[in-house]
Design a protein around this motif. Structure first.
Motif, PDB file in Angstrom:
ATOM      1  N   GLU A   1      44.806  32.235  46.424  1.00 55.78           N
ATOM      2  CA  GLU A   1      45.232  33.286  47.149  1.00 55.78           C
ATOM      3  C   GLU A   1      45.267  34.498  46.054  1.00 55.78           C
ATOM      4  OE1 GLU A   1      45.617  34.837  50.046  1.00 55.78           O
ATOM      5  OE2 GLU A   1      47.438  33.956  50.637  1.00 55.78           O
ATOM      6  N   ALA A   2      44.190  35.457  46.448  1.00 56.96           N
ATOM      7  CA  ALA A   2      43.958  36.706  45.627  1.00 56.96           C
ATOM      8  C   ALA A   2      45.096  37.396  45.581  1.00 56.96           C
ATOM      9  CB  ALA A   2      42.755  37.452  45.962  1.00 56.96           C
ATOM     10  N   CYS A   3      45.598  37.851  46.445  1.00 58.51           N
ATOM     11  CA  CYS A   3      47.053  38.698  46.572  1.00 58.51           C
ATOM     12  C   CYS A   3      48.011  38.291  47.701  1.00 58.51           C
ATOM     13  CB  CYS A   3      46.484  40.114  46.794  1.00 58.51           C
ATOM     14  SG  CYS A   3      48.134  41.456  46.524  1.00 58.51           S
ATOM     15  N   GLY A   4      47.809  38.416  48.940  1.00 57.07           N
ATOM     16  CA  GLY A   4      48.493  37.680  49.995  1.00 57.07           C
ATOM     17  C   GLY A   4      49.587  39.061  50.212  1.00 57.07           C
ATOM     18  N   THR A   5      49.123  40.001  50.764  1.00 58.93           N
ATOM     19  CA  THR A   5      50.015  40.937  51.074  1.00 58.93           C
ATOM     20  C   THR A   5      51.173  41.211  52.227  1.00 58.93           C
ATOM     21  OG1 THR A   5      48.269  42.229  52.628  1.00 58.93           O
ATOM     22  CG2 THR A   5      48.273  42.923  50.362  1.00 58.93           C
TER      23      THR A   5
ATOM     24  N   ARG B   1      47.346  37.960  38.468  1.00 57.44           N
ATOM     25  CA  ARG B   1      46.582  36.755  38.497  1.00 57.44           C
ATOM     26  C   ARG B   1      45.227  36.776  38.909  1.00 57.44           C
ATOM     27  NH1 ARG B   1      48.364  31.261  37.983  1.00 57.44           N
ATOM     28  NH2 ARG B   1      50.498  32.109  37.859  1.00 57.44           N
ATOM     29  N   HIS B   2      44.812  37.137  40.040  1.00 58.69           N
ATOM     30  CA  HIS B   2      43.749  37.254  40.519  1.00 58.69           C
ATOM     31  C   HIS B   2      42.434  38.012  39.464  1.00 58.69           C
ATOM     32  CE1 HIS B   2      40.311  38.861  43.202  1.00 58.69           C
ATOM     33  NE2 HIS B   2      40.087  37.517  43.283  1.00 58.69           N
ATOM     34  N   GLY B   3      43.046  38.908  38.707  1.00 56.48           N
ATOM     35  CA  GLY B   3      42.157  39.530  37.725  1.00 56.48           C
ATOM     36  C   GLY B   3      41.906  38.332  36.716  1.00 56.48           C
ATOM     37  N   LEU B   4      42.742  37.551  36.453  1.00 56.08           N
ATOM     38  CA  LEU B   4      42.621  36.417  35.133  1.00 56.08           C
ATOM     39  C   LEU B   4      41.634  35.678  35.885  1.00 56.08           C
ATOM     40  CD1 LEU B   4      46.163  35.830  34.073  1.00 56.08           C
ATOM     41  CD2 LEU B   4      44.445  36.996  32.813  1.00 56.08           C
TER      42      LEU B   4
ATOM     43  N   THR C   1      36.592  42.830  44.217  1.00 57.65           N
ATOM     44  CA  THR C   1      36.375  41.471  44.898  1.00 57.65           C
ATOM     45  C   THR C   1      37.923  41.259  45.254  1.00 57.65           C
ATOM     46  OG1 THR C   1      35.835  39.303  44.318  1.00 57.65           O
ATOM     47  CG2 THR C   1      36.516  40.560  42.433  1.00 57.65           C
ATOM     48  N   HIS C   2      37.758  40.308  46.297  1.00 58.30           N
ATOM     49  CA  HIS C   2      39.216  40.013  47.144  1.00 58.30           C
ATOM     50  C   HIS C   2      39.271  38.504  47.157  1.00 58.30           C
ATOM     51  CE1 HIS C   2      40.236  43.934  48.649  1.00 58.30           C
ATOM     52  NE2 HIS C   2      39.106  44.082  48.562  1.00 58.30           N
ATOM     53  N   THR C   3      38.432  37.672  46.524  1.00 58.09           N
ATOM     54  CA  THR C   3      38.794  36.376  46.688  1.00 58.09           C
ATOM     55  C   THR C   3      38.135  35.449  45.463  1.00 58.09           C
ATOM     56  OG1 THR C   3      38.540  34.135  48.246  1.00 58.09           O
ATOM     57  CG2 THR C   3      36.536  35.914  48.185  1.00 58.09           C
TER      58      THR C   3
ATOM     59  N   VAL D   1      62.872  40.992  54.394  1.00 58.93           N
ATOM     60  CA  VAL D   1      62.520  39.770  54.706  1.00 58.93           C
ATOM     61  C   VAL D   1      62.185  38.970  53.508  1.00 58.93           C
ATOM     62  CG1 VAL D   1      61.210  37.999  56.098  1.00 58.93           C
ATOM     63  CG2 VAL D   1      62.107  40.212  57.081  1.00 58.93           C
ATOM     64  N   PRO D   2      63.058  38.421  52.754  1.00 63.00           N
ATOM     65  CA  PRO D   2      62.611  37.844  51.398  1.00 63.00           C
ATOM     66  C   PRO D   2      61.301  36.609  51.863  1.00 63.00           C
ATOM     67  CG  PRO D   2      65.203  37.443  51.954  1.00 63.00           C
ATOM     68  CD  PRO D   2      64.253  37.739  53.317  1.00 63.00           C
ATOM     69  N   GLN D   3      60.746  36.375  50.864  1.00 65.43           N
ATOM     70  CA  GLN D   3      59.444  35.533  50.859  1.00 65.43           C
ATOM     71  C   GLN D   3      59.907  34.531  50.188  1.00 65.43           C
ATOM     72  OE1 GLN D   3      55.025  36.307  50.624  1.00 65.43           O
ATOM     73  NE2 GLN D   3      55.622  36.213  48.542  1.00 65.43           N
ATOM     74  N   LEU D   4      59.486  33.190  50.777  1.00 66.22           N
ATOM     75  CA  LEU D   4      59.522  31.987  49.716  1.00 66.22           C
ATOM     76  C   LEU D   4      57.840  31.443  49.799  1.00 66.22           C
ATOM     77  CD1 LEU D   4      61.470  28.506  50.802  1.00 66.22           C
ATOM     78  CD2 LEU D   4      59.328  28.772  49.775  1.00 66.22           C
ATOM     79  N   ALA D   5      57.435  31.357  48.506  1.00 67.58           N
ATOM     80  CA  ALA D   5      55.995  31.424  48.304  1.00 67.58           C
ATOM     81  C   ALA D   5      55.490  30.483  47.002  1.00 67.58           C
ATOM     82  CB  ALA D   5      55.424  32.824  48.522  1.00 67.58           C
ATOM     83  N   THR D   6      54.230  30.005  47.087  1.00 64.51           N
ATOM     84  CA  THR D   6      53.796  29.632  45.546  1.00 64.51           C
ATOM     85  C   THR D   6      53.673  30.820  44.867  1.00 64.51           C
ATOM     86  OG1 THR D   6      51.740  29.701  46.748  1.00 64.51           O
ATOM     87  CG2 THR D   6      52.888  27.603  46.598  1.00 64.51           C
ATOM     88  N   LEU D   7      53.520  30.304  43.599  1.00 61.35           N
ATOM     89  CA  LEU D   7      53.539  31.532  42.540  1.00 61.35           C
ATOM     90  C   LEU D   7      51.765  31.903  42.274  1.00 61.35           C
ATOM     91  CD1 LEU D   7      55.925  30.486  39.853  1.00 61.35           C
ATOM     92  CD2 LEU D   7      56.016  32.656  41.119  1.00 61.35           C
ATOM     93  N   ASP D   8      51.451  32.578  43.443  1.00 56.67           N
ATOM     94  CA  ASP D   8      50.030  32.977  43.393  1.00 56.67           C
ATOM     95  C   ASP D   8      49.926  34.310  43.848  1.00 56.67           C
ATOM     96  OD1 ASP D   8      47.461  32.609  43.174  1.00 56.67           O
ATOM     97  OD2 ASP D   8      47.069  31.219  44.826  1.00 56.67           O
ATOM     98  N   GLY D   9      48.773  35.060  43.505  1.00 64.14           N
ATOM     99  CA  GLY D   9      48.732  36.412  44.171  1.00 64.14           C
ATOM    100  C   GLY D   9      49.768  37.372  43.619  1.00 64.14           C
ATOM    101  N   TRP D  10      50.125  38.189  44.530  1.00 65.44           N
ATOM    102  CA  TRP D  10      51.175  39.159  44.091  1.00 65.44           C
ATOM    103  C   TRP D  10      52.401  38.693  43.712  1.00 65.44           C
ATOM    104  CZ3 TRP D  10      55.900  41.037  46.411  1.00 65.44           C
ATOM    105  CH2 TRP D  10      56.309  40.526  47.509  1.00 65.44           C
TER     106      TRP D  10
END
Length: 719
Positions: free
Chosen positions: A597-601, A379-382, A311-313, A611-620
């Motif tokens: 966000e399940a993962c966000g690849t 996180r998505h597993g939880l 499941t993806h979402t 390229v560094p990412q700036l993101a919320t602490l969700d998904g991967w």
């Protein structure tokens, strides 16, 4: 049409180019890509790296010249030999570890969309891109595998924006002659491979095959002369039309897919439903066992033991549900009566224990009929265990038997040629090998800052050149206002810090979080000493007016003279554009509302390019952020206005950390602190978030057990 027939003229000495062009193996091998590009670099760019189009349109005199060029022939034969070795050799990762599995019994992977290459536009977004990367990594590791999907003759949709920024959804049928597709036929030569019952008439199913390295992908098609006119269009559009069409497409994918595999003589050892769209595949196999006289308990246990569901979402709208009346209209009663069921019994297979019992819930059906169930990040597993706890009454969420395999991205596909060659110089070639030691990635930290930075600057220039060329093309084709040119990125500054945001425009992904305060945004964008610019791209689902309104706000901002041309929206987001963005921006933004966000690849793909990412602490990012490879917006805690908290943290990070680090340069203009963060981004993504690593985990946690049928035979949850 055979491979050779797709290309009208090839010199005898280059006949193997037809086979090479029609197996997407070439798309992730630099030597093969360079070989095609050298035939005609201009045509190669014009046709967005489609080798079939290149060879069909190349000047025969140029092909004859290549056939007599010793250097070209040497490279051609080297690529042919490498392809032969990789596609036919037995010394694969999978065979070395599981020599007793896979002999003629592949894993059958059912998915509603596959993003394999931009020349095969049958995808919409993340689910399809993940499926494409899954197939490529499966090939690299030598796992026996067959993908099953639908051939959408009109793809997803072509995006155009009106002058006020409203998304217009168009479509244009593609030419299968320019795609690496082979029509499959029955023994009597017919295109009809299977027949599928529906409420009022049978539907005949044909299929096409596309080769992705070792992997076969079978794409089902109803555009056959044997079908009723209305049924011929059933597979024409991805996620088009209403719920009734969606139901019929999933019926075709699941039941039709099983029947086509049977007709082709494919005998899977395990079955993987990638998202709930594929749940009817499980029910068709249950029907097969029941109609042979097997008892219900044993039939369900047999299906479950060999089946895996991903499941993806966690977003409710991402889980398909159908009303009782829709099920009865699409599926003839004779189908479930042949299973020894009445209507209620059939509906119970997809019944959610808490939601309207008169609906058929595809995800609930898939969970019931699969022994192995997983989310796509820790996180998505939880979150998935929490959401679906009701299927296991009395069981605490932490004990719910749903695991996770964090998604990964196919490194040879998404890492730019320039970064790959840089790693070759400093790591050797071992890092490219499937199953390479994770410790190799530590050596990325030893790459000289200057080399990495100048490589990135070159990629950034390529991005801006691409943006200008696309703007020029659209100006000649359909734009009629100069403001379109400004909004499309023609005024972007290659020296400014460039933020990238590209994904589906669902509201929970919050593309408009940056727009929450116009004053603070304008101060950030128009600072003369250290300006910032933002490049947006993405499509809203045709039925998502709220997402379209977010997109419209961004486009109107991009046209506004107040932003001084420092905001761009790039039309018609697809794989070719995605590559350019992941390689060329300075920071990747991912701003979903946690925990949706399940993962966000996309951030993984950017990271592989430094390229560094700036993101919320969700998904991967909840498991991938190390403190050195990007920036994280902290969880908002008890604050009631989550968007306000995340917006404030986002701008504080940009103003206080990101911008100062980017502009801290030595006398030669090299930002050493920034380069260090780039290297950590590459290292973390390469060590832990590749599709190869993802497949290794699927094999260990799910595929081996499902192939052996020893995953357990207990009854499904909640009856």
């Amino acid at each position: 049409m055979s491979h050779r027939q797709k290309i009208p003229y090839l010199p005898d000495a280059l006949e193997g180019l037809a086979e090479l062009a029609t197996n997407l193996w070439w798309s992730w091998h630099l030597e093969a890509r360079a070989l095609f590009a050298s035939i005609d670099p201009i045509l190669w760019r014009q046709w967005w790296h489609n080798p079939i189009a290149l060879l069909r349109k190349a000047d025969p005199a140029r092909l004859a010249e290549c056939a007599s060029d010793p250097q070209f022939l040497q490279r051609y034969h080297a690529v042919q030999e490498r392809m032969r070795q990789e596609l036919t050799g037995d010394d694969t990762w999978f065979h070395a570890r599981h020599p007793d599995l896979g002999r003629g019994r592949p894993i059958a992977y059912f998915c509603a969309e596959f993003a394999l290459h931009n020349s095969v536009p049958i995808y919409s977004g993340g689910l399809g891109v993940l499926a494409g990367d899954h197939c490529k990594a499966i090939s690299d590791l030598g796992v026996p595998f067959v993908g099953v999907g639908l051939l959408y003759a009109k793809g997803y949709f072509d995006q155009k924006l009106t002058a006020d920024g409203w998304q217009v959804d168009g479509d244009e049928p593609f030419d299968t002659d320019l795609m690496p597709l082979t029509a499959l036929r029955a023994e009597d030569g017919s295109r009809v491979l299977a027949t599928l019952p529906t409420g009022d008439r049978d539907i005949h199913i044909g299929a096409w095959e596309i080769r992705v390295g070792r992997t076969r992908v079978i794409l089902l098609d109803t555009d056959l002369e044997e079908n009723h006119r209305d049924d011929r269009a059933l597979t024409s559009k991805l996620y088009g039309g209403g719920r009734e069409l969606r139901l019929k497409q999933e019926w075709i994918l699941g039941v039709g897919g099983v029947r086509v595999l049977r007709a082709l003589g494919v005998r899977p050892g395990a079955w993987h439903a990638n998202e709930g769209h594929a749940a009817f595949m499980l029910i068709e196999r249950l029907r097969e066992y029941l109609e042979r006289g097997m008892g219900a308990h044993d039939a369900v246990a047999r299906v479950r033991a060999h089946s895996v569901f991903t499941t993806h979402t966690p977003v409710p709208a991402g889980h398909d549900t159908f009303q009782r009346e829709q099920i009865e209209s699409c599926i003839p009663a004779a189908y479930w009566e042949g299973m020894g069921m009445d209507t209620e019994g059939f509906l119970s297979l997809g019944r959610h224990p808490e939601i309207d019992h008169q609906t058929f819930h595809m995800t609930a059906a898939a969970i019931r009929l699969c022994q192995g169930v997983n989310g796509v990040s820790e996180r998505h597993g939880l979150e998935t265990r929490r959401i679906w706890q009701s299927l296991w009454p009395g069981v605490q969420p932490e004990a719910v038997p749903i695991g996770h395999v964090t998604n990964g991205v196919h490194m040879p596909t998404w890492m730019s040629a320039e970064i790959r060659l840089l790693l070759d110089r400093h790591l050797g070639h071992e890092w490219r090998a499937p199953g390479a030691a994770p410790e190799l990635w530590d050596r990325v930290l030893e790459i000289p800052d200057r080399e990495l930075w100048h490589t990135h600057v070159g990629l950034k220039k390529q991005l801006f050149r691409f943006i200008r060329e696309q703007s020029r093309r659209r100006w000649t084709e359909h734009w009629d206002e100069p403001a379109h040119l400004a909004a499309s990125g023609t005024l972007l500054d290659p020296d400014a810090l460039t933020l990238g945001f590209a994904r589906r425009f669902a509201t929970y992904k919050r593309a408009d979080l940056l727009l929450r305060s116009e004053g603070r945004l304008l101060r950030l964008l128009t600072n003369a000493r250290r300006p910032v610019q933002i490049v947006f791209a993405g499509k809203a689902h045709p039925a998502d007016d709220a997402g379209k309104q977010v997109l419209q706000r961004i486009y109107q901002l991009a046209r506004d003279p107040k932003v001084e041309g420092r905001v761009a929206f790039l039309e018609d987001y697809e794989l070719h554009l995605a590559h350019r963005l992941y390689e060329g921006v300075d920071v990747w933004l991912n701003l979903p509302r946690v925990p949706l966000e399940a993962c966000g690849t996309s951030g993984m793909k950017a990271a592989l390019n430094g390229v560094p990412q700036l993101a919320t602490l969700d998904g991967w990012w909840a498991e991938g952020f190390t403190g050195k490879n990007g920036w994280a917006i902290p969880l908002p805690g008890e604050r009631s206005d989550v968007d306000e908290a995340d917006w404030d943290h986002l701008f504080t990070l940009l103003e206080d950390e990101v911008l100062p680090l980017y502009h801290e340069r030595d006398a030669d203009g090299v930002p050493h602190g920034w380069a260090e963060r780039m290297k950590h981004a590459i290292r973390e993504a390469g060590r832990n978030f590749t599709a190869g690593g993802m497949i290794e985990r699927y094999v260990a946690q799910y595929y081996v057990g499902a192939c052996r049928g020893d995953a357990g035979t207990d009854l499904p949850p909640n009856g």
